[in-house]
Design a protein around this motif. Structure first.
Motif, PDB file in Angstrom:
ATOM      1  N   TRP A   1     -26.536 -19.067  27.417  1.00  0.00           N
ATOM      2  CA  TRP A   1     -25.721 -20.030  28.173  1.00  0.00           C
ATOM      3  C   TRP A   1     -24.262 -19.661  28.131  1.00  0.00           C
ATOM      4  O   TRP A   1     -23.547 -19.818  29.128  1.00  0.00           O
ATOM      5  CB  TRP A   1     -25.918 -21.453  27.636  1.00  0.00           C
ATOM      6  CG  TRP A   1     -27.308 -21.935  27.811  1.00  0.00           C
ATOM      7  CD1 TRP A   1     -28.123 -22.473  26.862  1.00  0.00           C
ATOM      8  CD2 TRP A   1     -28.086 -21.894  29.011  1.00  0.00           C
ATOM      9  NE1 TRP A   1     -29.341 -22.757  27.402  1.00  0.00           N
ATOM     10  CE2 TRP A   1     -29.345 -22.407  28.719  1.00  0.00           C
ATOM     11  CE3 TRP A   1     -27.819 -21.444  30.302  1.00  0.00           C
ATOM     12  CZ2 TRP A   1     -30.352 -22.511  29.666  1.00  0.00           C
ATOM     13  CZ3 TRP A   1     -28.819 -21.531  31.257  1.00  0.00           C
ATOM     14  CH2 TRP A   1     -30.066 -22.066  30.932  1.00  0.00           C
TER      15      TRP A   1
ATOM     16  N   GLY B   1     -28.022 -27.215  27.241  1.00  0.00           N
ATOM     17  CA  GLY B   1     -27.755 -25.809  27.570  1.00  0.00           C
ATOM     18  C   GLY B   1     -26.290 -25.603  27.923  1.00  0.00           C
ATOM     19  O   GLY B   1     -25.397 -25.958  27.153  1.00  0.00           O
ATOM     20  N   SER B   2     -26.028 -25.075  29.106  1.00  0.00           N
ATOM     21  CA  SER B   2     -24.643 -24.778  29.522  1.00  0.00           C
ATOM     22  C   SER B   2     -23.834 -26.043  29.791  1.00  0.00           C
ATOM     23  O   SER B   2     -22.610 -25.969  29.906  1.00  0.00           O
ATOM     24  CB  SER B   2     -24.674 -23.945  30.800  1.00  0.00           C
ATOM     25  OG  SER B   2     -25.207 -24.724  31.870  1.00  0.00           O
TER      26      SER B   2
ATOM     27  N   SER C   1     -24.822 -23.518  22.575  1.00  0.00           N
ATOM     28  CA  SER C   1     -24.972 -24.368  23.767  1.00  0.00           C
ATOM     29  C   SER C   1     -23.954 -25.496  23.720  1.00  0.00           C
ATOM     30  O   SER C   1     -23.310 -25.815  24.729  1.00  0.00           O
ATOM     31  CB  SER C   1     -26.375 -24.999  23.835  1.00  0.00           C
ATOM     32  OG  SER C   1     -27.370 -24.029  24.006  1.00  0.00           O
TER      33      SER C   1
ATOM     34  N   ASP D   1     -34.015 -15.772  29.658  1.00  0.00           N
ATOM     35  CA  ASP D   1     -34.468 -17.063  29.144  1.00  0.00           C
ATOM     36  C   ASP D   1     -36.006 -17.146  29.173  1.00  0.00           C
ATOM     37  O   ASP D   1     -36.641 -17.598  28.215  1.00  0.00           O
ATOM     38  CB  ASP D   1     -33.849 -18.139  30.055  1.00  0.00           C
ATOM     39  CG  ASP D   1     -34.145 -19.552  29.623  1.00  0.00           C
ATOM     40  OD1 ASP D   1     -33.262 -20.175  29.049  1.00  0.00           O
ATOM     41  OD2 ASP D   1     -35.259 -20.047  29.895  1.00  0.00           O
TER      42      ASP D   1
END
Ligand code: SAM
Length: 272
Positions: free
Chosen positions: A17, A56-57, A81, A220
């Motif tokens: 991420w 995540g991001s 993250s 991923d």
């Protein structure tokens, strides 16, 4: 806690991420908003409290804020993250009501966290090491009449192969990982050519999938461990027992899984 629930046994999602977030701009944010609007109407988001489990991001937490969510509490087990999502939200949502906390879904206690109008967890609960328990913990945070929005990997015939591949990949050297990515990309191109689809067009349009990027998604997919998968009837059965009713879904039956799996998306409403 089992070993698989421990972040130490997980694929380093956060590093992926961090690399991806550098490329996030207005185009990706717009695609992420459209991805959310495929599952929820704008008026279901506006003014609502929103939890993003496994953020995540932070891209989709940001999209929810842009679409009018009242507040966002984002959680992720991976410190990279968390740092990435904080940086993204600081950059694009200064002044809005948000927090990003380093916490596992297994540590979220409804007495302390929640209830939320919307609990969102896209592509996460199957990577926690215990899908059943993760579903139970996440649903406990949904308020009465609230929405539970999830995406979960679909079962495939080749699941045992992919689990072995992921275990290998996450321990492999960066060079070996690069070779695996190249082989996967070539297989994807071949598979598309055989089914008459245009690979270059596919790559070009890839961002239209929730603002994501093909190369980071390949990494991923190849490394995403722990890994579980589930089919729609099983999800229905589980959530009905938890007193939820399905609002909508975008799901397919079990596939062979030669190129891996895909996520089925679900929206359930908690009965009041
Ligand atoms: C495939 S990514 C999905 C990220 C994001 N939801 C999205 O749609 O782009 C899975 C994320 O779940 C996080 N995760 C894995 N196990 C978790 C757990 N037990 N609790 C919270 N987050 C977890 C990972 O660190 C990773 O950031």
């Amino acid at each position: 806690m089992t070993d698989l629930e421990d972040v130490e046994s997980h694929f380093a999602f956060g590093e992926n991420w961090a690399a991806y977030a550098e490329s996030i701009g207005e185009e990706e944010i717009g695609e992420a908003e459209r991805g959310l609007l495929k599952l929820l109407d704008r008026d279901e988001i506006e003014g609502r409290s929103f939890a993003d489990i496994g953020c995540g991001s932070g891209l989709h937490a940001l999209a929810a804020l842009r679409l009018g969510a009242r507040s966002i509490n984002a959680f992720d087990i991976d410190k990279n993250s968390v740092a990435t999502a904080r940086a993204l939200l600081t950059r694009h949502a200064a002044g809005a009501s948000w927090s990003v906390t380093e916490k596992s879904v297994f540590e979220l206690d409804p007495a302390e966290h929640g209830p939320y109008d919307i609990v969102y967890s896209w592509g996460v609960l199957h990577h926690t090491g215990n899908l059943d328990k993760a579903l139970r913990n996440a649903t406990a945070l949904v308020g009465n009449n609230g929405l539970f929005v999830i995406a979960l990997y679909r079962r495939t015939t080749l699941d045992p192969f992919w689990i072995a591949e992921k275990k290998w990949y996450m321990r492999a050297s960066p060079n070996a990982q690069k070779r695996a990515q190249t082989a996967y990309r070539a297989a994807l191109r071949l598979g598309m050519a055989m089914s008459g689809r245009n690979f270059s067009e596919y790559v070009e349009n890839y961002r239209s999938r929730r603002g994501m990027d093909l190369d980071h998604d390949i990494h991923d997919w190849l490394g995403g461990y722990p890994y579980e998968a589930i089919l729609e009837p099983e999800v229905d059965d589980f959530l009905t027992r938890m007193d939820f009713e399905k609002s909508r879904s975008i799901a397919r039956p079990k596939t062979f899984g030669l190129l891996g799996s895909g996520c089925d998306e679900y929206v359930y409403r908690k009965n009041s």
